[in-house]
Design a protein around this motif. Structure first.
Motif, PDB file in Angstrom:
ATOM      1  N   UNK A 253     -23.178  -3.490   1.512  1.00  8.06           N
ATOM      2  CA  UNK A 253     -22.752  -2.124   1.836  1.00  8.06           C
ATOM      3  C   UNK A 253     -23.072  -1.720   3.272  1.00  8.06           C
ATOM      4  N   UNK A 254     -24.069  -2.345   3.887  1.00  5.07           N
ATOM      5  CA  UNK A 254     -24.409  -2.095   5.294  1.00  5.07           C
ATOM      6  C   UNK A 254     -24.594  -3.448   5.962  1.00  5.07           C
ATOM      7  N   UNK A 255     -23.990  -3.607   7.151  1.00  2.58           N
ATOM      8  CA  UNK A 255     -23.989  -4.937   7.772  1.00  2.58           C
ATOM      9  C   UNK A 255     -24.397  -4.874   9.237  1.00  2.58           C
ATOM     10  N   UNK A 256     -25.543  -5.497   9.553  1.00  7.12           N
ATOM     11  CA  UNK A 256     -26.015  -5.699  10.931  1.00  7.12           C
ATOM     12  C   UNK A 256     -25.992  -4.423  11.772  1.00  7.12           C
ATOM     13  N   UNK A 257     -26.561  -3.361  11.222  1.00  6.50           N
ATOM     14  CA  UNK A 257     -26.596  -2.070  11.918  1.00  6.50           C
ATOM     15  C   UNK A 257     -27.836  -1.996  12.808  1.00  6.50           C
TER      16      UNK A 257
ATOM     17  N   UNK B 209     -23.188   8.169  16.432  1.00  9.59           N
ATOM     18  CA  UNK B 209     -22.736   6.852  15.987  1.00  9.59           C
ATOM     19  C   UNK B 209     -21.689   7.074  14.903  1.00  9.59           C
ATOM     20  N   UNK B 210     -20.589   6.357  15.005  1.00 11.07           N
ATOM     21  CA  UNK B 210     -19.530   6.440  14.011  1.00 11.07           C
ATOM     22  C   UNK B 210     -19.635   5.225  13.099  1.00 11.07           C
ATOM     23  N   UNK B 211     -19.792   5.463  11.805  1.00  6.38           N
ATOM     24  CA  UNK B 211     -19.966   4.375  10.842  1.00  6.38           C
ATOM     25  C   UNK B 211     -18.737   4.277   9.953  1.00  6.38           C
ATOM     26  N   UNK B 212     -18.274   3.048   9.762  1.00  2.00           N
ATOM     27  CA  UNK B 212     -17.127   2.816   8.883  1.00  2.00           C
ATOM     28  C   UNK B 212     -17.354   1.543   8.090  1.00  2.00           C
ATOM     29  N   UNK B 213     -17.278   1.657   6.765  1.00  2.00           N
ATOM     30  CA  UNK B 213     -17.404   0.496   5.869  1.00  2.00           C
ATOM     31  C   UNK B 213     -18.628  -0.356   6.202  1.00  2.00           C
ATOM     32  N   UNK B 214     -19.763   0.313   6.403  1.00  2.00           N
ATOM     33  CA  UNK B 214     -21.020  -0.395   6.601  1.00  2.00           C
ATOM     34  C   UNK B 214     -21.293  -0.899   8.000  1.00  2.00           C
ATOM     35  N   UNK B 215     -20.416  -0.590   8.965  1.00  2.00           N
ATOM     36  CA  UNK B 215     -20.605  -1.041  10.348  1.00  2.00           C
ATOM     37  C   UNK B 215     -20.551   0.145  11.304  1.00  2.00           C
TER      38      UNK B 215
ATOM     39  N   UNK C  47      -4.740   8.234   6.484  1.00  2.00           N
ATOM     40  CA  UNK C  47      -4.187   7.630   5.272  1.00  2.00           C
ATOM     41  C   UNK C  47      -5.138   6.597   4.675  1.00  2.00           C
ATOM     42  N   UNK C  48      -5.088   6.450   3.343  1.00  2.00           N
ATOM     43  CA  UNK C  48      -5.907   5.447   2.678  1.00  2.00           C
ATOM     44  C   UNK C  48      -7.339   5.902   2.473  1.00  2.00           C
ATOM     45  N   UNK C  49      -8.186   4.991   2.060  1.00  2.00           N
ATOM     46  CA  UNK C  49      -9.587   5.288   1.785  1.00  2.00           C
ATOM     47  C   UNK C  49     -10.478   4.194   2.375  1.00  2.00           C
ATOM     48  N   UNK C  50     -11.777   4.490   2.460  1.00  2.00           N
ATOM     49  CA  UNK C  50     -12.741   3.484   2.898  1.00  2.00           C
ATOM     50  C   UNK C  50     -12.722   2.331   1.892  1.00  2.00           C
ATOM     51  N   UNK C  51     -12.582   1.084   2.348  1.00  2.00           N
ATOM     52  CA  UNK C  51     -12.499  -0.045   1.410  1.00  2.00           C
ATOM     53  C   UNK C  51     -13.797  -0.244   0.635  1.00  2.00           C
ATOM     54  N   UNK C  52     -13.672  -0.779  -0.554  1.00  2.00           N
ATOM     55  CA  UNK C  52     -14.838  -1.083  -1.375  1.00  2.00           C
ATOM     56  C   UNK C  52     -15.614  -2.254  -0.777  1.00  2.00           C
ATOM     57  N   UNK C  53     -16.947  -2.239  -0.867  1.00  2.00           N
ATOM     58  CA  UNK C  53     -17.739  -3.382  -0.398  1.00  2.00           C
ATOM     59  C   UNK C  53     -17.374  -4.684  -1.107  1.00  2.00           C
ATOM     60  N   UNK C  54     -16.725  -4.568  -2.266  1.00  2.00           N
ATOM     61  CA  UNK C  54     -16.304  -5.755  -3.001  1.00  2.00           C
ATOM     62  C   UNK C  54     -15.033  -6.364  -2.423  1.00  2.00           C
TER      63      UNK C  54
ATOM     64  N   UNK D  73     -36.613   2.431  15.727  1.00  2.00           N
ATOM     65  CA  UNK D  73     -35.780   1.306  16.145  1.00  2.00           C
ATOM     66  C   UNK D  73     -35.312   0.564  14.898  1.00  2.00           C
ATOM     67  N   UNK D  74     -34.002   0.532  14.711  1.00  2.00           N
ATOM     68  CA  UNK D  74     -33.397  -0.204  13.594  1.00  2.00           C
ATOM     69  C   UNK D  74     -32.632  -1.370  14.201  1.00  2.00           C
ATOM     70  N   UNK D  75     -32.944  -2.584  13.758  1.00  2.00           N
ATOM     71  CA  UNK D  75     -32.325  -3.776  14.339  1.00  2.00           C
ATOM     72  C   UNK D  75     -31.743  -4.664  13.251  1.00  2.00           C
ATOM     73  N   UNK D  76     -30.431  -4.923  13.359  1.00  2.00           N
ATOM     74  CA  UNK D  76     -29.747  -5.893  12.501  1.00  2.00           C
ATOM     75  C   UNK D  76     -29.962  -5.619  11.003  1.00  2.00           C
ATOM     76  N   UNK D  77     -29.910  -4.346  10.620  1.00  2.00           N
ATOM     77  CA  UNK D  77     -30.163  -3.959   9.226  1.00  2.00           C
ATOM     78  C   UNK D  77     -28.946  -4.226   8.344  1.00  2.00           C
ATOM     79  N   UNK D  78     -29.148  -5.026   7.301  1.00  2.00           N
ATOM     80  CA  UNK D  78     -28.098  -5.300   6.319  1.00  2.00           C
ATOM     81  C   UNK D  78     -28.640  -4.989   4.925  1.00  2.00           C
ATOM     82  N   UNK D  79     -27.809  -4.330   4.114  1.00  2.00           N
ATOM     83  CA  UNK D  79     -28.215  -3.898   2.777  1.00  2.00           C
ATOM     84  C   UNK D  79     -27.146  -4.299   1.774  1.00  2.00           C
ATOM     85  N   UNK D  80     -27.568  -4.844   0.655  1.00  2.00           N
ATOM     86  CA  UNK D  80     -26.624  -5.202  -0.408  1.00  2.00           C
ATOM     87  C   UNK D  80     -27.120  -4.643  -1.738  1.00  2.00           C
ATOM     88  N   UNK D  81     -26.224  -4.638  -2.730  1.00  2.00           N
ATOM     89  CA  UNK D  81     -26.562  -4.221  -4.082  1.00  2.00           C
ATOM     90  C   UNK D  81     -26.207  -5.337  -5.056  1.00  2.00           C
TER      91      UNK D  81
END
Length: 335
Positions: free
Chosen positions: A28-32, A232-238, A278-285, A10-18
């Protein structure tokens, strides 16, 4: 399928930063949040840079901290909170209650030790057996993963084996202590198509025989179709969409999911060129203020650029995070 089953993970509200050199943080990961149930294969899908591998490393407590940092959330394995465990205690969980198969086994297998030494060490760490017994278990596992000349291979070094053979050794190592959860991070990406199919069949066979659950991380929707129960489909940390694999493939709701499916080759069409996103996954910045997929989405509206979409839950277990659906109105858009 999963209502009556126990959640292994069980993963709840997982957020990860660098932490960055300039003192700022990249989120980089937000409330997963998600669960992996007994006996199921859950696929986590997305392009490179979406946060899939970072999520798996956080679950295994292998995220380098610093610069990595788990800023919020809870990770429960069979009810035990992994984030509250001391790292010494985690070593008894890894390789025992949960194991991981990495994309490139040469980075996971120690090049200076024979296969026998590496398998025996892992077995003896978690099982009360002597060297002779551990060797017998190791040899049996190599045979179980389809290595025909296991008696010879067990005495060889990793560099003497092919990529497919090394991946089989990694699967044997991961399953040797009958883990309840197997994390597989792009385990077939470095292999040719024929070997890839063999490894996928082997993983599912081992899951059935050992009663394990799998969190399968991939960017390949074809692999998902062959292996997963849910996706689960993940995009830009969500997580932007999730649900039973049949629903996701036949009635995708999020434009990103639809775009991923359209990039799959099909024998049903005569198209010489596959569609691309088209385009790319946006940077976490530099994540967009609203929907993170909006700059690449053909259905983007004004609200998409201003407001982060909330989750809309469908009665069949499908979730989508998209402004194309209202809170109480979940009819599909015209794709």
């Amino acid at each position: 399928m999963t209502e009556h089953k126990k959640a292994v993970l069980q993963v709840a509200n997982l957020s990860i930063s660098f932490d960055l050199a300039n003192g700022k943080q990249a989120n980089v990961v937000e409330a997963v949040s998600f669960q992996v149930f007994e006996g199921e294969t859950l696929a986590l899908v997305g392009e490179s840079g979406s946060g899939k591998s970072v999520t798996s490393l956080a679950i295994m407590r292998l995220l380098q901290m610093p610069p990595g940092r788990i800023t919020s959330g809870e990770i429960l394995l069979n009810g035990k909170d992994l984030l509250q465990m001391k790292l010494d205690d985690m070593s008894s969980v890894r390789g025992n209650e949960m194991s991981m198969i990495f994309q490139e086994p040469m980075t996971s297998l120690d090049p200076v030790f024979k296969i026998s030494s590496q398998l025996v060490e892992g077995i003896r760490r978690h099982q009360q057996v002597d060297k002779k017994q551990a060797f017998a278990i190791a040899l049996s596992m190599l045979k179980e993963v389809g290595i025909a000349n296991a008696e010879k291979v067990i005495h060889e070094y990793p560099h003497q084996l092919s990529g497919g053979m090394r991946q089989r050794v990694m699967i044997a190592m991961a399953m040797a202590n009958n883990p309840k959860l197997l994390l597989a991070d792009e385990p077939t990406t470095a292999l040719d198509v024929t070997v890839q199919a063999q490894i996928l069949r082997l993983m599912l066979k081992m899951k059935e025989e050992h009663g394990s659950s799998i969190l399968f991380i991939t960017h390949d929707m074809g692999v998902v179709a062959e292996t997963a129960d849910r996706v689960m489909i993940m995009y830009a940390g969500q997580i932007v969409e999730s649900g039973p694999v049949e629903r996701i493939f036949t009635e995708p709701k999020h434009p990103y999911t639809t775009a991923l499916l359209q990039t799959m080759p099909s024998i049903a069409t005569n198209e010489r060129r596959l569609p691309t996103i088209p385009g790319t996954v946006p940077s976490p910045l530099n994540f967009p203020a609203g929907c993170r997929f909006a700059p690449r989405c053909q259905y983007a509206m004004d609200i998409c650029e201003r407001m982060i979409p909330s989750e809309k839950i469908f009665g069949d277990g499908q979730m989508v995070r998209c402004h194309l659906y209202k809170e109480k109105e979940v009819t599909a858009y015209d794709a």
